[in-house]
Scaffold this motif. Structure first.
Motif, PDB file in Angstrom:
ATOM      1  N   GLU A 293       0.856  -1.181   0.000  1.00  0.00           N
ATOM      2  CA  GLU A 293       0.000   0.000   0.000  1.00  0.00           C
ATOM      3  C   GLU A 293       0.895   1.234   0.000  1.00  0.00           C
ATOM      4  OE1 GLU A 293      -3.360  -0.090   2.810  1.00  0.00           O
ATOM      5  OE2 GLU A 293      -2.644  -2.093   3.317  1.00  0.00           O
ATOM      6  N   SER A 294       0.613   2.138  -0.864  1.00  0.00           N
ATOM      7  CA  SER A 294       1.475   3.300  -1.043  1.00  0.00           C
ATOM      8  C   SER A 294       1.655   4.085   0.256  1.00  0.00           C
ATOM      9  CB  SER A 294       0.881   4.212  -2.121  1.00  0.00           C
ATOM     10  OG  SER A 294       1.668   5.371  -2.262  1.00  0.00           O
ATOM     11  N   GLY A 295       2.866   4.061   0.784  1.00  0.00           N
ATOM     12  CA  GLY A 295       3.219   4.901   1.921  1.00  0.00           C
ATOM     13  C   GLY A 295       2.821   4.374   3.279  1.00  0.00           C
ATOM     14  N   ARG A 296       2.000   3.331   3.353  1.00  0.00           N
ATOM     15  CA  ARG A 296       1.486   2.902   4.651  1.00  0.00           C
ATOM     16  C   ARG A 296       2.593   2.360   5.564  1.00  0.00           C
ATOM     17  NH1 ARG A 296      -2.347   1.049   8.094  1.00  0.00           N
ATOM     18  NH2 ARG A 296      -2.078  -1.129   8.636  1.00  0.00           N
ATOM     19  N   LEU A 297       3.476   1.504   5.023  1.00  0.00           N
ATOM     20  CA  LEU A 297       4.555   0.964   5.851  1.00  0.00           C
ATOM     21  C   LEU A 297       5.650   2.001   6.086  1.00  0.00           C
ATOM     22  CD1 LEU A 297       3.052  -1.704   5.527  1.00  0.00           C
ATOM     23  CD2 LEU A 297       5.283  -2.829   5.325  1.00  0.00           C
ATOM     24  N   TYR A 352      -2.025 -16.132   3.885  1.00  0.00           N
ATOM     25  CA  TYR A 352      -2.992 -15.461   3.028  1.00  0.00           C
ATOM     26  C   TYR A 352      -3.508 -14.168   3.663  1.00  0.00           C
ATOM     27  CZ  TYR A 352      -2.589 -19.952   0.797  1.00  0.00           C
ATOM     28  OH  TYR A 352      -2.066 -21.086   0.194  1.00  0.00           O
ATOM     29  N   ASN A 353      -3.027 -13.876   4.852  1.00  0.00           N
ATOM     30  CA  ASN A 353      -3.347 -12.608   5.508  1.00  0.00           C
ATOM     31  C   ASN A 353      -2.266 -11.563   5.236  1.00  0.00           C
ATOM     32  OD1 ASN A 353      -5.080 -11.065   7.152  1.00  0.00           O
ATOM     33  ND2 ASN A 353      -3.870 -11.468   8.969  1.00  0.00           N
ATOM     34  N   ASN A 354      -1.256 -11.943   4.465  1.00  0.00           N
ATOM     35  CA  ASN A 354      -0.173 -11.024   4.138  1.00  0.00           C
ATOM     36  C   ASN A 354      -0.637 -10.039   3.064  1.00  0.00           C
ATOM     37  OD1 ASN A 354       2.773 -10.782   4.911  1.00  0.00           O
ATOM     38  ND2 ASN A 354       2.936 -10.631   2.680  1.00  0.00           N
ATOM     39  N   PRO A 355      -0.265  -8.769   3.156  1.00  0.00           N
ATOM     40  CA  PRO A 355      -0.769  -7.780   2.188  1.00  0.00           C
ATOM     41  C   PRO A 355      -0.261  -7.992   0.773  1.00  0.00           C
ATOM     42  CG  PRO A 355       0.896  -6.797   3.599  1.00  0.00           C
ATOM     43  CD  PRO A 355       0.583  -8.132   4.183  1.00  0.00           C
TER      44      PRO A 355
END
Length: 382
Positions: A293-297, A352-355
């Motif tokens: 996700e753009s910028g989230r991490l 499967y919970n990995n982004p």
């Protein structure tokens, strides 16, 4: 759209173990059993708890294994039935809590816990009240609804999730963690960091748990090394207990992701302690998941004190080295067959919970690189 719920009554502070008898009285109970591992069974701590309980805590099940088994649960359940206990105290790390959570439900049935282990069948709703008293600062199990059990006959290790498993009360006394060895401190500490970071980047992330994750991760980066190097530093112990608890709140609802999925085969096949096994891949997946996700991490990294995800991942690796945890798999001299087995067994639901979607090829490359092998010379996956 998101929901938040946390039913556990949390009591945190030095010396609060003395309140255990009073807490049992508040619950309206009078015949408790302590569930713990071998090293606590005949300890001064257990003796003191029983003496201070005014006759309300008289029984002990003290045979919980480091990776609690379905057999442990059934033995514990039988002991609860034998003495007609009406509440359960889980004393120790995540293993004691995992066993106690399951036993506190199964003891009210004629079932075997294997009926519910890995089958997806919901547990009966009735259960005995549980008081969770952690003596380590890593699992966060005192505030979660998860019990991770191993069936040694089938080789299956996995979680059962049930609202039954939320303790009625979590009693966190940091002074109880002062006797943790540096090795245990390191393993459970990196588990705390895994809970925080995976809870944040989980597909199920939500803003309340995100805030918990940031708070817990910052504490680990600031205090784990001190707790490891200076075990009698009470401030560091308190802060790591706080981190463990808050990280438990951070991942309970969103759940963990790829690092936990990969930890299960690493523990089962190579006997690497759970927290250490989670930590092996944590910095790897931090870099991978930055793309999700753009910028989230990047925002996460900055909130915990770093300029970028890469800098945070570098610090995770350095922290593991500084506290003498495993950072790769070179010591195991992995064969191609073992690498293929790791890839296959890493296809755990948490994966499967990995982004970012984690493919077999990605896992194969990762395990080969950890084994010190050239990823460019890989053979086709079986």
């Amino acid at each position: 759209m998101w929901n938040y719920s946390q039913p556990v009554n949390i009591r945190f502070g030095n010396g609060r173990i003395k309140e255990l008898g009073m807490i049992a009285k508040e619950l309206g109970k009078e015949n408790g059993i302590i569930v713990c591992g071998h090293h606590f069974k005949d300890s001064a701590l257990v003796k003191t708890i029983k003496e201070q309980s005014n006759g309300m805590i008289n029984h002990v099940y003290g045979d919980v294994m480091p990776n609690p088994s379905v057999k442990n649960v059934m033995e514990c359940s039988d002991t609860i039935k034998q003495f007609n206990c009406d509440f359960v105290i889980a004393l120790g790390g995540g293993s004691s809590m995992d066993c106690a959570k399951a036993a506190a439900t199964i003891c009210l049935t004629d079932d075997d816990i294997t009926t519910y282990h890995g089958t997806g069948l919901p547990l009966p709703k009735e259960h005995l009240p549980l008081i969770a008293v952690p003596t380590t600062s890593g699992t966060g199990s005192e505030v979660t609804c998860v019990s991770v059990l191993t069936n040694y006959e089938t080789g299956y290790k996995g979680p059962i999730n049930s609202d039954n498993f939320y303790p009625s009360i979590a009693l966190i006394d940091p002074e109880l963690t002062m006797t943790m060895s540096p090795r245990v401190t390191a393993c459970v500490g990196i588990d705390t960091l895994s809970h925080a970071l995976e809870g944040y980047w989980s597909k199920g992330h939500q803003p309340i748990c995100d805030a918990f994750a940031i708070h817990a991760a910052k504490l680990v980066f600031n205090y784990l090394y001190t707790a490891y190097k200076d075990p009698e530093n009470l401030e560091a112990r308190e802060k790591m207990c706080e981190a463990s608890l808050i990280a438990g709140l951070a991942f309970t609802l969103p759940k963990t992701a790829a690092s936990h999925a990969c930890s299960f085969p690493l523990t089962n096949l190579f006997d690497i302690p759970h927290g250490e096994a989670c930590g092996i891949t944590l910095d790897y997946f931090a870099r991978i998941n930055e793309k999700a996700e753009s910028g989230r991490l990047t925002e996460l990294a900055r909130n915990v004190g770093f300029s970028s995800v890469d800098e945070m991942a570098d610090q995770i690796y350095k922290l593991k080295k500084d506290i003498n945890l495993t950072v790769d798999l070179t010591e195991f001299h992995l064969t191609e067959d073992q690498i293929h087995e790791l890839v296959k067994l890493s296809r755990h639901p948490n994966l499967y919970n990995n982004p970012v979607e984690v493919t077999d090829e990605m896992l194969y490359d990762m395990y080969r690189s950890f084994a010190g092998l050239d990823v460019k010379e890989k053979t086709l996956l079986k």
